[in-house]
Scaffold this active site. Structure first.
Site, PDB file in Angstrom:
ATOM      1  N   ASN A  14       0.799  -1.055  -0.138  1.00  0.00           N
ATOM      2  CA  ASN A  14       0.090  -0.018   0.010  1.00  0.00           C
ATOM      3  C   ASN A  14       0.979   1.279  -0.159  1.00  0.00           C
ATOM      4  O   ASN A  14       0.445   2.449  -0.763  1.00  0.00           O
ATOM      5  CB  ASN A  14      -0.968   0.199   1.135  1.00  0.00           C
ATOM      6  CG  ASN A  14      -2.175  -0.779   0.994  1.00  0.00           C
ATOM      7  OD1 ASN A  14      -3.051  -0.436   0.129  1.00  0.00           O
ATOM      8  ND2 ASN A  14      -2.147  -2.162   1.577  1.00  0.00           N
ATOM      9  N   HIS A 106      -8.020  -0.496   6.462  1.00  0.00           N
ATOM     10  CA  HIS A 106      -8.399  -1.609   7.108  1.00  0.00           C
ATOM     11  C   HIS A 106      -9.139  -2.537   6.285  1.00  0.00           C
ATOM     12  O   HIS A 106      -9.933  -2.276   5.470  1.00  0.00           O
ATOM     13  CB  HIS A 106      -9.261  -1.534   8.279  1.00  0.00           C
ATOM     14  CG  HIS A 106      -9.816  -2.403   8.959  1.00  0.00           C
ATOM     15  ND1 HIS A 106      -8.984  -3.081   9.828  1.00  0.00           N
ATOM     16  CD2 HIS A 106     -10.680  -3.157   9.061  1.00  0.00           C
ATOM     17  CE1 HIS A 106      -9.648  -4.445  10.327  1.00  0.00           C
ATOM     18  NE2 HIS A 106     -10.523  -4.416   9.870  1.00  0.00           N
ATOM     19  N   THR A 138      -9.193   7.073  15.331  1.00  0.00           N
ATOM     20  CA  THR A 138      -9.564   7.650  16.705  1.00  0.00           C
ATOM     21  C   THR A 138      -9.109   6.675  17.583  1.00  0.00           C
ATOM     22  O   THR A 138      -8.493   5.537  17.082  1.00  0.00           O
ATOM     23  CB  THR A 138     -10.966   7.795  16.797  1.00  0.00           C
ATOM     24  OG1 THR A 138     -11.866   6.654  16.596  1.00  0.00           O
ATOM     25  CG2 THR A 138     -11.750   8.998  15.768  1.00  0.00           C
ATOM     26  N   LEU A 141     -10.129   1.069  18.339  1.00  0.00           N
ATOM     27  CA  LEU A 141      -9.579   0.395  17.273  1.00  0.00           C
ATOM     28  C   LEU A 141     -10.542   0.275  15.982  1.00  0.00           C
ATOM     29  O   LEU A 141     -11.643  -0.219  16.007  1.00  0.00           O
ATOM     30  CB  LEU A 141      -9.152  -0.986  17.680  1.00  0.00           C
ATOM     31  CG  LEU A 141      -8.541  -2.120  16.639  1.00  0.00           C
ATOM     32  CD1 LEU A 141      -7.049  -1.690  16.463  1.00  0.00           C
ATOM     33  CD2 LEU A 141      -8.468  -3.340  17.393  1.00  0.00           C
TER      34      LEU A 141
HETATM   35  C1  GRF Z   1      -3.149  -4.751   3.997  1.00  0.00           C
HETATM   36  O1  GRF Z   1      -4.382  -5.791   3.719  1.00  0.00           O
HETATM   37  C2  GRF Z   1      -3.789  -3.725   4.925  1.00  0.00           C
HETATM   38  O2  GRF Z   1      -5.220  -3.335   4.826  1.00  0.00           O
HETATM   39  C3  GRF Z   1      -3.647  -4.538   6.285  1.00  0.00           C
HETATM   40  O3  GRF Z   1      -2.413  -4.972   6.199  1.00  0.00           O
HETATM   41  C4  GRF Z   1      -2.374  -5.349   4.834  1.00  0.00           C
HETATM   42  C5  GRF Z   1      -0.669  -4.433   4.669  1.00  0.00           C
HETATM   43  O4  GRF Z   1      -0.323  -4.919   3.409  1.00  0.00           O
HETATM   44  N1  GRF Z   1      -4.014  -3.563   7.514  1.00  0.00           N
HETATM   45  P1  GRF Z   1       0.852  -4.255   2.542  1.00  0.00           P
HETATM   46  O5  GRF Z   1       2.110  -4.245   3.943  1.00  0.00           O
HETATM   47  O6  GRF Z   1       0.347  -2.730   2.572  1.00  0.00           O
HETATM   48  O7  GRF Z   1       1.159  -4.906   1.511  1.00  0.00           O
END
Ligand code: GRF
Length: 208
Positions: A14, A106, A138, A141
């Site tokens: 990401n 998330h 916030t 969680l």
């Molecule tokens: C993603 O699915 C994100 O939503 C979750 O952990 C994963 C992280 O993936 N919180 P990356 O490290 O961005 O590849």
């Protein structure tokens, strides 16, 4: 220029999507992690982005780790902090310090399936759709005002892995878009709701 610090714990796909989007007026000031072995750190460093890590296991408490992380983050004077797969529960002090400029991705359609193992739980619950949520953070969680959500189908033969891969594709589109919308000042929060001035009459977010 929106000075942005990205926090990761692992591969950082990401984070890579944000960097690769080369969003106008967004400066990726640093990529930080709670693990110096997070694969995404090397990827960012190869591209000349400042990186750093603090091992949470070396701190006596969650509060002490968060305080040290805040100091590290604040050295980059961020306008925006993005949790891009940062697998730590944050203290109320951390959340308060970055209120309104801290966003998380998330992998579920919140408010369903907060916490871990979201894809397995969505399949077991018989959901026909799953997805991801970008939200302001916030102290509670995986709560906080929702910026955007991406929806994908759950197929009959899905495993948590195949579903995760489908959701991840949506994550990679949604997160850079949310960063662009934040940087352009298009997000206005009112209680739990976030209005996006870049939405058309049908409610679709117009791509930057
Ligand atoms: C993603 O699915 C994100 O939503 C979750 O952990 C994963 C992280 O993936 N919180 P990356 O490290 O961005 O590849």
């Amino acid at each position: 220029m929106t000075n942005t610090v990205i926090l990761i714990s692992g591969r950082g796909s990401n984070m890579q999507a944000i960097v690769n989007a080369a969003i106008p007026d967004v400066n990726i000031a640093a990529v930080l992690s709670n693990s110096n072995t997070a694969a995404g750190l090397a990827w960012a460093a190869e591209r000349g982005i400042a990186t750093g890590s603090l091992n949470h296991k070396e701190f006596p408490s969650r509060e002490a780790f968060d305080a040290a992380m805040m100091e590290k983050i604040d050295a980059y004077r961020p306008d925006l902090v993005v949790l891009a797969g940062f697998m730590r529960i944050l203290t109320p002090a951390f959340c308060a310090h970055y209120e309104g400029r801290l966003i998380n991705i998330h992998p579920s359609l919140l408010p369903s399936f907060t916490g871990l193992h979201t894809h397995k739980r969505a399949i077991e619950a018989g959901c026909r759709v799953a997805g991801c949520t970008i939200h302001f953070v916030t102290a509670e969680l995986d709560c906080g005002p929702i910026i955007s959500q991406g929806v994908v189908p759950v197929l009959d033969d899905d495993t948590p892995e195949t579903l995760a891969a489908r959701v991840l594709e949506a994550e990679h589109k949604l997160l850079p878009q949310a960063v662009a919308d934040f940087a352009a000042g298009r997000l206005k929060t009112d209680g739990n709701r976030v209005a996006n001035s870049h939405r058309n009459a049908a409610g679709q977010i117009l791509l930057a």
